[in-house]
Design an enzyme around this catalytic site. Structure first.
Site, short mmCIF file in Angstrom:
data_model
loop_
_atom_site.label_atom_id
_atom_site.label_comp_id
_atom_site.label_asym_id
_atom_site.label_seq_id
_atom_site.Cartn_x
_atom_site.Cartn_y
_atom_site.Cartn_z
N TRP A 37 -8.36 2.44 -1.10
CA TRP A 37 -7.87 2.50 -2.47
C TRP A 37 -8.36 3.75 -3.17
CZ3 TRP A 37 -9.01 -2.74 -1.05
CH2 TRP A 37 -7.87 -3.54 -0.95
N CYS A 93 -8.67 0.60 -7.61
CA CYS A 93 -8.07 -0.37 -6.68
C CYS A 93 -6.56 -0.43 -6.92
CB CYS A 93 -8.73 -1.72 -6.88
SG CYS A 93 -8.37 -2.91 -5.60
N CYS A 94 -6.03 -1.53 -7.37
CA CYS A 94 -4.57 -1.67 -7.52
C CYS A 94 -4.16 -1.57 -8.98
CB CYS A 94 -4.12 -3.02 -6.99
SG CYS A 94 -4.69 -3.36 -5.34
N GLY A 109 30.09 -7.01 -3.07
CA GLY A 109 30.33 -8.07 -4.05
C GLY A 109 29.62 -9.37 -3.76
#
Lengths: 240, 746
Positions: B326, B410-411, B721
């Protein structure tokens, strides 16, 4: 009250920008290649225009860049009354709508009004002749053409779409037929969509016979070739 | 201090007299409104170095994830000789954790047993020397277990409190590494010495003050060590950086020292791109460097950041999968005065994902605001679509709480650079607490009495009001235990594994945040909704403990923008947060809360019995604040709207949401996809939502999703669609989609 099949809050393909798609139940057609047979019958989930509006409004933060709501189905124009009631509420929030229709609902005053209020109509031109139309969908091309002509007269932005199914309409001859049929209409774009088998499980879940169960999905490369053929012919005609 | 040369051409401000990097940036940065056309590709040198990096990464992978471990000695700032990726002349930004790239060091301060196990797991044996050194040394882990009560141990063992940093280092502290470049080490040391003397002048030195005095002396010691580390690479960082290269190198030395000293769970680098940009702009103005050289500098910094490694046990990977560090790098955002902070270096950092290939590290985090310039928003969206490597967090809501010089650890954990630190606290399993409430305080798996005994539910259909009342009673008990457990952990971490260098790069009177967390959020919301709107009857096993539930009727599910359930979940989180705040946190820390599971949602699920929402025992939870997979059936935006209702005011440590979409579903062509993604991000954040991970999935990801649907919970595919949730398709249909996507990309 309208009977709702489902919602898709992130539509990025049926109309401009990000779309909140409302799928109504009920359809006058019975297309052999239908990928939403679960919308043919009522779901029992009834909602009033006000309830629908409250739902749609929640997605307003995502309606920049021309986004808005898309009414689809089933056949949305069978619910023209609901759409017309919604229209005023949507306008008050500055939310526009788009119709994703087969054009096979009779062109009543209610239907006309629903078309008048639309930013754009995506019209499904399923088959180019009355005979084929009847054979594969159970409906009438005449009604579709009336709807398309009405959009053209009113200057509503019109996009034509056709699903290409291997073995049924995947030839250049067929494309020529579509172009001929479309010629009286004033449209912005003509888009071909490939038949896919991802709705097959719905037939199984519903215990229904799937008339095209042995048909393979449309090859994307061949679809692209047909699209190029179609587009170049149309632009050629326009230049003349 | 003579800074005339180093600070030439900079606008003066209060930053000149005391440490204030934020003021320096705001006085001197150059906002950039243009597009990405100025960017340069990798230089020949960068390509040469990347070739070596790729070889190393392949070798590491072939060796099972760990290339090499130096088991001979403990890693600290000065433990190893200089190391290079290629060599001294080729590397531009220099410095590795050990003497070889990807060779991991042993750092037993948080727990020696953990280090021994980690070595063994990869076929290494820790040296007798290290074992001897730690025979008489108390580690953080030892300290914590001395103080833990039996109840704390039981709650931990049962998996109600899990992933706690009691056997590994806590991490999530971001040193303000920019200070080294702006002021030089000597000035920073001098300031700390002054602080220490001033604090020592107090009339009465109480325990907290003495604690602080000791902290300061540790900080000063390690600041001096950092100078020696830089000298070993041939650089003197006692004075400020005088050009762009030095600014990047000085800053990196600080980060390097920190990751040599500490192996915390997350080692983020902070908000550095605007800072570096000021030096790069000056060098460009002075004609000292070209754009290509500027990009090369950033590329080389990023290469070094991608090579940071810590030695972990396989169990650790259960909680944090994929060997993450991180190295979160936050960029963009807006100043308090409303001016955007996008610089060319924000672009240069994003460009590394093209120049060096996509990568999880550094964890590039875009601080999104409606005020960011449109070309930058579009470039971010393009990078997301091409690489799936960046995440977005809402600057407009974080700025209100953290000002305009915060970063992300970190996040999703925001903190003011150099002014706030965090006591990381993993998370509490809310779903297990619900089951405990139904079982009168017993663990539904082992059957042990953990919480105080209460009435057991189970005769007939559950009554919502009764369950809600009991649940809140147990949440209250849980909250108190959780805070006290955290207090023990962080007392011991400060005592035995204090982050000396990282804390040296903070203000002395630092503000502390204690970050609590919850997992199983969507399971709890849906479970309570099921009890309220359907008929849920518990089924008991032979021990008299509820092992399953019979659910009759349908119920609203979180993820469909339905207030009936969304507001139940919101209420539970807010209640739990209020209860947490009632127990004071260690060292006067402020309580914060996150809804974030990282990758541990699978592990938490494994440890949790069947729940009233129909989830069976052992099945994974949804990650973070995501709706349970397959239950959000109105499409992606309704799902986003449900998450957006959670209040950042009580979850100011972050509300994590992972969003996945196929390129085909996002739009017809590249241009459409970019503008649709920008519109989506604007729409989501306009509602005060906090965080979004964006995955625009390619074929490889679809295969991964097929094998593990929890990875990409809200994957929507749309074909002419018709829209489906990928996870709802049968296996053979998924295979078909995968095959088709492959054809399209050919």
């Amino acid at each position: 009250m309208a009977d709702i099949h489902s919602f898709e809050s992130l539509g990025a393909l049926d109309g401009q920008g990000l779309r909140f798609c409302v799928f109504f139940t009920g359809c006058p057609l019975r297309c052999a290649y239908c990928h939403n047979p679960d919308t043919w019958h009522k779901s029992g989930r009834e909602m009033s225009p006000r309830e629908l509006f409250d739902k749609i409004r929640r997605s307003k933060p995502y309606f920049k860049n021309g986004g808005g709501v898309t009414f689809s189905g089933g056949e949305p124009l069978l619910n023209a009354e609901t759409i017309n009631e919604l229209r005023g509420m949507l306008e008050s929030e500055g939310i526009g709508y788009c119709l994703d229709t087969s054009g096979s609902a009779p062109l009543t005053d209610e239907v006309k009004a629903a078309i008048d209020g639309a930013d754009m109509v995506l019209l499904d031109l399923k088959f180019p002749t009355e005979e084929l139309y009847k054979k594969y969908t159970g409906g009438s091309l005449e009604t579709v053409m009336q709807t398309g002509k009405y959009c053209s007269e009113k200057g509503i932005r019109l996009i034509l779409r056709t699903v290409i199914v291997p073995g049924i309409n995947n030839s250049r001859d067929m494309i020529d037929g579509y172009i001929r049929t479309a010629s009286p209409l004033c449209f912005e774009e003509y888009e071909l969509l490939g038949f896919h088998t991802m709705g097959f499980f719905k037939y199984e879940n519903l215990g229904m016979a799937n008339p095209l169960k042995d048909t393979p999905p449309m090859d994307p490369k061949k679809l692209r070739e047909l699209q190029e053929y179609l587009s170049s012919k149309i632009s050629g005609e326009k230049q003349q | 201090m003579n800074n005339q040369n180093a600070w030439r051409d900079f606008k003066e401000g209060i930053w000149c007299d005391s440490i204030n990097v934020s003021n320096f940036i705001k006085m001197n940065y150059t906002p950039y409104d243009g597009d990405s056309s100025f960017l340069e590709g990798p230089t020949e040198r960068t390509e040469k170095e990347m070739k070596r990096v790729k070889e190393l990464l392949i070798a590491e992978n072939q060796k099972g994830g760990v290339l090499d471990v130096d088991t001979s000695k403990v890693i600290t700032i000065l433990s190893h000789d200089p190391g290079y990726v290629v060599d001294k002349d080729t590397d531009i930004i220099v410095g590795l954790q050990t003497d070889e790239p990807l060779k991991r060091g042993v750092s037993p301060f948080a727990g020696i047993r953990n280090s021994i196990q980690a070595c063994n797991a990869y076929g290494y044996e820790i040296s007798e020397k290290i074992k001897d050194e730690f025979t008489y040394r108390t580690t953080h882990n030892t300290g914590v277990f001395r103080a833990y009560t039996d109840t704390m141990k039981k709650a931990r063992h049962a998996g109600i409190l899990t992933g706690l940093p009691d056997a590994y280092a806590r991490g999530r502290i971001i040193g303000d590494y920019r200070r080294i470049a702006l002021y030089g080490m000597d000035f920073l040391i001098e300031q700390k010495k002054k602080d220490k003397e001033e604090i020592g002048e107090k009339d009465w030195l109480d325990e907290e003050t003495i604690h602080l005095l000791e902290d300061l002396s540790k900080q000063i010691e390690f600041m001096n060590q950092l100078k020696c580390l830089a000298l070993s690479y041939g650089y003197d960082i006692s004075g400020p950086a005088t050009n762009a290269f030095e600014a990047v190198q000085w800053l990196y030395f600080g980060y390097l020292g920190a990751v040599k000293e500490q192996n915390g769970a997350a080692n983020s680098i902070g908000r550095i791109s605007e800072f570096m940009d000021i030096y790069i702009e000056r060098d460009l103005r002075e004609g000292k460097i070209t754009e290509s050289r500027a990009q090369e500098l950033i590329d080389d910094l990023v290469i070094k950041l991608r090579l940071v490694r810590h030695l972990r046990t396989p169990e650790y990977n259960d909680v944090f999968a994929g060997d993450p560090v991180w190295v979160t790098l936050a960029l963009a955002g807006v100043t308090g005065e409303g001016k955007h902070m996008v610089t060319k270096t924000c672009y240069r950092v994003l460009q590394t994902l093209y120049n060096l290939g996509s990568s999880a590290e550094p964890n590039i985090t875009v601080l999104w605001s409606e005020k960011l310039p449109e070309p930058f928003k579009k470039f971010c969206a393009k990078v997301s679509i091409d690489t799936d490597s960046i995440q977005y967090e809402n600057d407009d809501i974080m700025r209100r709480m953290y000002g305009d010089d915060y970063a992300i650890a970190c996040c999703v954990s925001a903190m003011k650079m150099g002014k706030q630190m965090q006591f990381f606290g993993a998370r509490c399993n809310l779903a297990k607490v619900l089951l405990m409430a139904l079982n009168g305080g017993k663990d539904e798996i082992a059957g042990d009495q953990i919480a105080p005994e209460g009435p057991c539910f189970g005769d007939g259909v559950l009554d919502f009001d009764e369950v809600y009342k009991a649940y809140k009673k147990y949440l209250k008990w849980m909250a108190k235990l959780y805070v006290n457990t955290m207090n023990v952990i962080h007392y011991m971490h400060d005592k035995y594994a204090y982050e000396r260098l990282m804390m040296a790069l903070h203000d002395t009177d630092v503000e502390r945040l204690m970050a609590f967390g919850v997992s199983g959020f969507s399971v709890v919301a849906d479970s309570l909704s099921a009890i309220k709107y359907a008929k849920v009857t518990p089924i008991k096993d032979e021990r008299g403990i509820i092992c399953d539930f019979e659910i009759k009727g349908d119920f609203p599910k979180y993820g469909n923008d339905d207030d009936r359930v969304d507001l139940i979940g919101k209420d539970i989180v807010e209640y739990f947060y209020k209860e947490l705040c009632k127990t004071p946190a260690y060292r006067g820390a402020k309580h914060t809360l996150s809804i974030l599971t990282i990758t541990s949602n699978v592990m938490y699920g494994r440890k949790t019995g069947s729940t009233p929402d129909g989830r069976k025992a052992g099945e994974p939870f949804a990650p973070g604040a995501n709706p349970m997979h397959g239950r959000d059936c109105e499409g992606a935006l309704s799902s986003l709207n449900s998450v957006a209702k959670l209040s950042y005011d009580c979850c100011r440590d972050g509300i994590s949401n992972t969003f996945s979409i196929t390129p085909e579903a996002l739009g017809k062509n590249d241009e459409n996809r970019v503008s649709n993604l920008v519109t989506m991000l604007d729409g989501y954040f306009e509602q005060d939502a906090h965080h979004l991970n964006v995955n625009v999935l390619n074929r490889e990801k679809l295969i991964a999703a097929m094998n593990d649907p929890t990875l990409y919970p809200s994957l929507t595919i749309r074909v002419s669609g018709y829209a489906v949730n990928f996870n709802k398709l049968t296996r053979d249909k998924q295979e078909e989609v995968v095959a088709r996507t492959f054809h399209q990309s050919m």
